[in-house]
Design an enzyme around this catalytic site. Structure first.
Site, PDB file in Angstrom:
ATOM      1  N   VAL A  96       0.830  -1.208   0.000  1.00 40.49           N
ATOM      2  CA  VAL A  96       0.000   0.000   0.000  1.00 40.49           C
ATOM      3  C   VAL A  96       0.862   1.255   0.000  1.00 40.49           C
ATOM      4  O   VAL A  96       0.645   2.188  -0.780  1.00 40.49           O
ATOM      5  CB  VAL A  96      -0.957   0.008   1.204  1.00 40.49           C
ATOM      6  CG1 VAL A  96      -1.732   1.321   1.272  1.00 40.49           C
ATOM      7  CG2 VAL A  96      -1.938  -1.162   1.112  1.00 40.49           C
TER       8      VAL A  96
ATOM      9  N   ARG B 129      16.325   1.748   3.234  1.00 46.65           N
ATOM     10  CA  ARG B 129      16.137   2.885   2.336  1.00 46.65           C
ATOM     11  C   ARG B 129      16.412   2.474   0.889  1.00 46.65           C
ATOM     12  O   ARG B 129      17.473   1.897   0.590  1.00 46.65           O
ATOM     13  CB  ARG B 129      17.077   4.014   2.745  1.00 46.65           C
ATOM     14  CG  ARG B 129      16.966   5.269   1.870  1.00 46.65           C
ATOM     15  CD  ARG B 129      17.998   6.287   2.261  1.00 46.65           C
ATOM     16  NE  ARG B 129      17.844   6.698   3.653  1.00 46.65           N
ATOM     17  CZ  ARG B 129      18.739   7.434   4.305  1.00 46.65           C
ATOM     18  NH1 ARG B 129      19.841   7.816   3.704  1.00 46.65           N
ATOM     19  NH2 ARG B 129      18.521   7.772   5.570  1.00 46.65           N
TER      20      ARG B 129
ATOM     21  N   ALA C 281       2.708   1.582   7.900  1.00 45.59           N
ATOM     22  CA  ALA C 281       3.552   0.526   8.442  1.00 45.59           C
ATOM     23  C   ALA C 281       2.849  -0.213   9.572  1.00 45.59           C
ATOM     24  O   ALA C 281       2.171   0.394  10.402  1.00 45.59           O
ATOM     25  CB  ALA C 281       4.867   1.117   8.945  1.00 45.59           C
ATOM     26  N   ALA C 282       3.022  -1.509   9.593  1.00 45.79           N
ATOM     27  CA  ALA C 282       2.428  -2.332  10.659  1.00 45.79           C
ATOM     28  C   ALA C 282       3.113  -3.684  10.669  1.00 45.79           C
ATOM     29  O   ALA C 282       3.712  -4.113   9.671  1.00 45.79           O
ATOM     30  CB  ALA C 282       0.931  -2.516  10.436  1.00 45.79           C
TER      31      ALA C 282
ATOM     32  N   TYR D  88      -3.950  -9.395  15.832  1.00 46.47           N
ATOM     33  CA  TYR D  88      -3.654  -8.288  14.921  1.00 46.47           C
ATOM     34  C   TYR D  88      -4.767  -7.240  14.988  1.00 46.47           C
ATOM     35  O   TYR D  88      -4.497  -6.040  15.124  1.00 46.47           O
ATOM     36  CB  TYR D  88      -3.497  -8.820  13.498  1.00 46.47           C
ATOM     37  CG  TYR D  88      -3.348  -7.737  12.449  1.00 46.47           C
ATOM     38  CD1 TYR D  88      -2.152  -7.040  12.329  1.00 46.47           C
ATOM     39  CD2 TYR D  88      -4.389  -7.429  11.582  1.00 46.47           C
ATOM     40  CE1 TYR D  88      -2.003  -6.043  11.368  1.00 46.47           C
ATOM     41  CE2 TYR D  88      -4.251  -6.433  10.629  1.00 46.47           C
ATOM     42  CZ  TYR D  88      -3.055  -5.749  10.517  1.00 46.47           C
ATOM     43  OH  TYR D  88      -2.923  -4.772   9.563  1.00 46.47           O
TER      44      TYR D  88
ATOM     45  N   LYS E  56      -4.669  -3.227  16.333  1.00 40.01           N
ATOM     46  CA  LYS E  56      -5.153  -2.073  15.570  1.00 40.01           C
ATOM     47  C   LYS E  56      -6.213  -1.302  16.368  1.00 40.01           C
ATOM     48  O   LYS E  56      -6.255  -0.064  16.346  1.00 40.01           O
ATOM     49  CB  LYS E  56      -5.726  -2.538  14.226  1.00 40.01           C
ATOM     50  CG  LYS E  56      -4.679  -2.990  13.224  1.00 40.01           C
ATOM     51  CD  LYS E  56      -3.835  -1.828  12.739  1.00 40.01           C
ATOM     52  CE  LYS E  56      -2.974  -2.173  11.549  1.00 40.01           C
ATOM     53  NZ  LYS E  56      -2.199  -1.031  11.021  1.00 40.01           N
TER      54      LYS E  56
END
Length: 317
Positions: A12, A34, A67-68, A138, A142
């Site tokens: 994403v 990076r 990010a997760a 998960y 969240k």
């Protein structure tokens, strides 16, 4: 507008970075490694409760937090829960607090429909309201992050926007959807012809369109949005749509749902059987009305773009 996007090399985040740059946004990407391209526009760091963001957040107007930590194989439940909390909860809230301190105006958080649950009953789609705290680790992480962000918003005035997508598909998709593409490509008969469930999904560019809208639209502040293609489909219907786009034979065997679930359970894949057979529908009425937004890409076109990319990548192998 200057935007920090975390997880900018992920499925994403990478697409968000690309489309936002094309629209003239000033982007700063975060990733654990990076990229060699545009190195001056990237920060290389992990996300946890100790990450220092102050220099990165200088003159940033909006943070888009993609990010997760997701499920990893071969780890204990205790280890997984601790890491979900460290990255998805404490890491998120650490970033948000430092963003507020740095004068960042808005924080767009990519959450998950797992906050609402794993499935829906017929004609009872999920809405932004949550009936009970999710049990999935998960989803629970969240949910905890969402609640913490709302607390920070009350304390600091940071404009928090929460987006909960279902399964996201599109060019470059991996995991279960990629496996589905390979199944259809083999043109082998599949035992899913009797499945009459209904599931919501979201094409990658539709999700990005909403995320971009949430960066700037004043009506997004303080809101929670569900997102989908606004087109629900059964598992068997999805396979037929993919087969049509791929120009492969559509071969479905009408095996009863109860048999499929039993077989999956015996094979130690109970969760797979439940996902294939159950419904998961989202009502995005609030999203459309609050923002004046509609998904710009149709479901059929999204499937076609995904299949075309799959076939293109397959030809390179």
């Amino acid at each position: 507008m200057k935007v920090l996007v975390t997880g900018a090399t992920g499925f994403v985040g990478r697409r968000f970075y690309q489309l936002a740059t094309e629209l003239g946004f000033q982007l700063l990407g975060q990733s654990r490694v990076r990229p060699s391209r545009d190195a001056e526009r990237w920060i290389e760091t992990c996300i946890d409760s100790n990450t220092k963001w102050s220099k990165t957040l200088h003159k940033v107007d909006c943070v888009v937090h993609c990010a997760a930590r997701v499920h990893q194989m071969n780890e204990s439940v205790d280890d997984a829960n601790a890491l979900y909390q460290e990255v998805n909860v404490l890491g998120t809230l650490n970033l948000a607090r430092q963003a507020a301190d740095a004068g960042v105006k808005r924080f767009v958080f990519l959450s998950s429909i797992k906050v609402n649950g794993e499935s829906t009953s017929p004609n009872n789609p999920f809405k932004p309201e949550v009936g009970a705290r999710p049990s999935d680790p998960y989803g629970a992480s969240k949910w905890d992050a969402e609640q913490g962000l709302l607390d920070i918003a009350k304390e600091t005035g940071l404009e928090v926007v929460i987006i909960r997508p279902p399964l996201v598909y599109g060019p470059g998709v991996k995991a279960n959807f990629h496996s589905l593409l390979k199944w259809v490509d083999k043109a082998a008969p599949l035992p899913l012809g009797a499945i009459n469930n209904q599931r919501s999904m979201v094409f990658l560019d539709n999700l990005i369109s909403l995320m971009l809208e949430c960066c700037e639209n004043p009506n997004a502040a303080g809101q929670t949005f569900l997102v989908s293609d606004d087109h629900d489909i059964s598992t068997s219907g999805l396979l037929k749509e993919v087969a049509t786009a791929m120009k492969r034979p559509y071969r479905m065997l009408p095996i009863p749902e109860s048999w499929l679930k039993l077989a999956a359970s015996l094979l130690g894949k109970k969760h797979v059987g439940e996902r294939l057979c159950s419904s998961l529908q989202l009502d995005i009425t609030h999203t459309k009305q609050q923002l004046g937004w509609v998904p710009p890409v149709s479901f059929s076109e999204g499937i076609k773009e995904t299949v075309d990319d799959y076939l293109k990548q397959k030809g390179k192998e």
